[in-house]
Design a protein around this motif. Sequence first.
Motif, PDB file in Angstrom:
ATOM      1  N   LEU A 237       0.844  -1.191   0.000  1.00  0.00           N
ATOM      2  CA  LEU A 237       0.000   0.000   0.000  1.00  0.00           C
ATOM      3  C   LEU A 237       0.878   1.238   0.000  1.00  0.00           C
ATOM      4  N   GLU A 238       0.502   2.234  -0.762  1.00  0.00           N
ATOM      5  CA  GLU A 238       1.289   3.455  -0.843  1.00  0.00           C
ATOM      6  C   GLU A 238       0.944   4.450   0.253  1.00  0.00           C
ATOM      7  N   LEU A 239       0.060   4.061   1.163  1.00  0.00           N
ATOM      8  CA  LEU A 239      -0.301   4.911   2.301  1.00  0.00           C
ATOM      9  C   LEU A 239       0.097   4.215   3.583  1.00  0.00           C
ATOM     10  N   GLY A 240       0.697   4.976   4.485  1.00  0.00           N
ATOM     11  CA  GLY A 240       1.060   4.426   5.777  1.00  0.00           C
ATOM     12  C   GLY A 240      -0.003   4.725   6.819  1.00  0.00           C
ATOM     13  N   CYS A 241       0.406   4.671   8.076  1.00  0.00           N
ATOM     14  CA  CYS A 241      -0.503   4.883   9.196  1.00  0.00           C
ATOM     15  C   CYS A 241       0.079   5.976  10.082  1.00  0.00           C
ATOM     16  N   ALA A 242      -0.709   7.003  10.355  1.00  0.00           N
ATOM     17  CA  ALA A 242      -0.238   8.130  11.153  1.00  0.00           C
ATOM     18  C   ALA A 242      -0.327   7.864  12.640  1.00  0.00           C
ATOM     19  N   ALA A 243      -1.120   6.881  13.056  1.00  0.00           N
ATOM     20  CA  ALA A 243      -1.281   6.555  14.473  1.00  0.00           C
ATOM     21  C   ALA A 243      -1.603   5.073  14.596  1.00  0.00           C
ATOM     22  N   GLY A 244      -0.686   4.307  15.194  1.00  0.00           N
ATOM     23  CA  GLY A 244      -0.882   2.869  15.293  1.00  0.00           C
ATOM     24  C   GLY A 244      -2.138   2.492  16.049  1.00  0.00           C
ATOM     25  N   GLY A 245      -2.504   3.307  17.054  1.00  0.00           N
ATOM     26  CA  GLY A 245      -3.698   3.013  17.836  1.00  0.00           C
ATOM     27  C   GLY A 245      -4.993   3.322  17.136  1.00  0.00           C
ATOM     28  N   SER A 246      -4.920   3.912  15.941  1.00  0.00           N
ATOM     29  CA  SER A 246      -6.139   4.293  15.225  1.00  0.00           C
ATOM     30  C   SER A 246      -6.770   3.128  14.475  1.00  0.00           C
ATOM     31  N   LEU A 247      -6.053   2.008  14.334  1.00  0.00           N
ATOM     32  CA  LEU A 247      -6.610   0.873  13.599  1.00  0.00           C
ATOM     33  C   LEU A 247      -7.756   0.231  14.364  1.00  0.00           C
ATOM     34  N   ALA A 248      -8.820  -0.042  13.659  1.00  0.00           N
ATOM     35  CA  ALA A 248      -9.964  -0.731  14.250  1.00  0.00           C
ATOM     36  C   ALA A 248     -10.700  -1.468  13.138  1.00  0.00           C
ATOM     37  N   LYS A 249     -11.271  -2.615  13.491  1.00  0.00           N
ATOM     38  CA  LYS A 249     -12.028  -3.400  12.527  1.00  0.00           C
ATOM     39  C   LYS A 249     -13.505  -3.102  12.671  1.00  0.00           C
ATOM     40  N   ALA A 250     -14.164  -2.828  11.557  1.00  0.00           N
ATOM     41  CA  ALA A 250     -15.598  -2.565  11.546  1.00  0.00           C
ATOM     42  C   ALA A 250     -16.156  -2.965  10.195  1.00  0.00           C
ATOM     43  N   ASP A 251     -17.318  -3.578  10.208  1.00  0.00           N
ATOM     44  CA  ASP A 251     -18.009  -3.955   8.976  1.00  0.00           C
ATOM     45  C   ASP A 251     -17.100  -4.791   8.071  1.00  0.00           C
ATOM     46  N   ASN A 252     -16.393  -5.761   8.662  1.00  0.00           N
ATOM     47  CA  ASN A 252     -15.512  -6.674   7.931  1.00  0.00           C
ATOM     48  C   ASN A 252     -14.414  -5.954   7.166  1.00  0.00           C
ATOM     49  N   SER A 253     -13.962  -4.818   7.692  1.00  0.00           N
ATOM     50  CA  SER A 253     -12.887  -4.084   7.061  1.00  0.00           C
ATOM     51  C   SER A 253     -12.046  -3.400   8.135  1.00  0.00           C
ATOM     52  N   ILE A 254     -10.923  -2.843   7.724  1.00  0.00           N
ATOM     53  CA  ILE A 254     -10.012  -2.148   8.626  1.00  0.00           C
ATOM     54  C   ILE A 254     -10.080  -0.647   8.350  1.00  0.00           C
TER      55      ILE A 254
ATOM     56  N   GLY B  20      -8.516   4.451  17.793  1.00  0.00           N
ATOM     57  CA  GLY B  20      -9.649   4.012  16.993  1.00  0.00           C
ATOM     58  C   GLY B  20     -10.451   2.940  17.715  1.00  0.00           C
ATOM     59  N   MET B  21     -11.760   3.033  17.648  1.00  0.00           N
ATOM     60  CA  MET B  21     -12.663   2.054  18.255  1.00  0.00           C
ATOM     61  C   MET B  21     -13.831   1.835  17.304  1.00  0.00           C
ATOM     62  N   SER B  22     -14.527   0.722  17.466  1.00  0.00           N
ATOM     63  CA  SER B  22     -15.685   0.466  16.616  1.00  0.00           C
ATOM     64  C   SER B  22     -16.736  -0.308  17.406  1.00  0.00           C
ATOM     65  N   TYR B  23     -17.982  -0.108  17.020  1.00  0.00           N
ATOM     66  CA  TYR B  23     -19.085  -0.839  17.641  1.00  0.00           C
ATOM     67  C   TYR B  23     -20.312  -0.719  16.749  1.00  0.00           C
ATOM     68  N   THR B  24     -21.324  -1.537  17.057  1.00  0.00           N
ATOM     69  CA  THR B  24     -22.587  -1.534  16.323  1.00  0.00           C
ATOM     70  C   THR B  24     -23.722  -1.240  17.285  1.00  0.00           C
ATOM     71  N   GLN B  25     -24.643  -0.361  16.859  1.00  0.00           N
ATOM     72  CA  GLN B  25     -25.796  -0.041  17.695  1.00  0.00           C
ATOM     73  C   GLN B  25     -26.988   0.295  16.814  1.00  0.00           C
ATOM     74  N   ASP B  26     -28.116  -0.359  17.068  1.00  0.00           N
ATOM     75  CA  ASP B  26     -29.359  -0.110  16.344  1.00  0.00           C
ATOM     76  C   ASP B  26     -29.171  -0.178  14.833  1.00  0.00           C
ATOM     77  N   GLY B  27     -28.368  -1.118  14.371  1.00  0.00           N
ATOM     78  CA  GLY B  27     -28.163  -1.301  12.943  1.00  0.00           C
ATOM     79  C   GLY B  27     -27.144  -0.370  12.324  1.00  0.00           C
ATOM     80  N   HIS B  28     -26.524   0.500  13.126  1.00  0.00           N
ATOM     81  CA  HIS B  28     -25.500   1.420  12.632  1.00  0.00           C
ATOM     82  C   HIS B  28     -24.125   0.939  13.078  1.00  0.00           C
ATOM     83  N   ILE B  29     -23.174   0.970  12.158  1.00  0.00           N
ATOM     84  CA  ILE B  29     -21.800   0.560  12.431  1.00  0.00           C
ATOM     85  C   ILE B  29     -20.939   1.813  12.545  1.00  0.00           C
ATOM     86  N   PHE B  30     -20.309   2.002  13.701  1.00  0.00           N
ATOM     87  CA  PHE B  30     -19.550   3.218  13.970  1.00  0.00           C
ATOM     88  C   PHE B  30     -18.057   2.929  14.073  1.00  0.00           C
TER      89      PHE B  30
END
Length: 257
Positions: A15-32, A72-82
């Motif tokens: 990937l030609e893009l890096g990561c500005a903050a290692g703690g920002s990674l989170a998995k949501a909706d089957n993706s990163i 970065g954090m992720s969760y699902t509530q009332d059908g919405h993926i955040f």
Amino acid sequence: GSPGFPFARDTNGFLELGCAAGGSLAKADNSIYWLASDLTVRRLSGLTPVRVSQHGVEQAIRGYSTKSDAIGMSYTQDGHIFYVLTFPTAGHTWAYDATTNEWHERESYGLTRWRPNAMAFCYGRTYVQDYETGKIGYLDPDTYTEYDSTHRSSFTFANGAYNNGHRTSHSMLEIMAETGVGITTGLGSAPEIMMDMSDDGGRTWRAAPNKSMGALGLYRSKIRWWRLGSSRDRIYRCAVSDPVKLTVSDAALEALR
């Protein structure tokens, strides 16, 4: 992999893009999701880093003194993926709704950021930890306080009321919201909605009288403000701090040139 080398490098996985903050990674909706090195927020689609942030969000992030500590954090509530992105040093929290592709900011009462600093889904609930006290709570759409503290909800009609620069009289503003949501006793038994307005692009504000959201059972209550003066360009914003349910469906403005 290959025989003897279970973790061989994939030549197509660069990937030609890096990561500005290692703690920002989170998995949501089957993706990163992560805060990319170009200070955009990206979602990995296959091997393609798709930009999901908007220009306004990116401009705000660029203005923060420290970005490398983003969480970065992720969760699902009332059908919405955040996907939730908090900047602890800067004291700001942004949330991306992957279901509607919309962004919004979050602030806990008295702070400029959202209180949760970590979250995990288990036992059928999304548990969150308060960054100040370390208390553990859980997200509940039917609880209208935050760790027993005031929970203030606010929304702004950012597009404003503009009529090609002509001065316009605002005779009535109505908020279509669920009413009759008061509780039986104490704070919230007579819930009110606050409203203020700005005629200079949000630089200064003046308050209008609070309006009732209806005591328990008064489901046909109307939330209306009358005789709001005139303006060439006006922004309205509303807020509720009573511990009651807030459901807004629409708004209507009666204006005369």
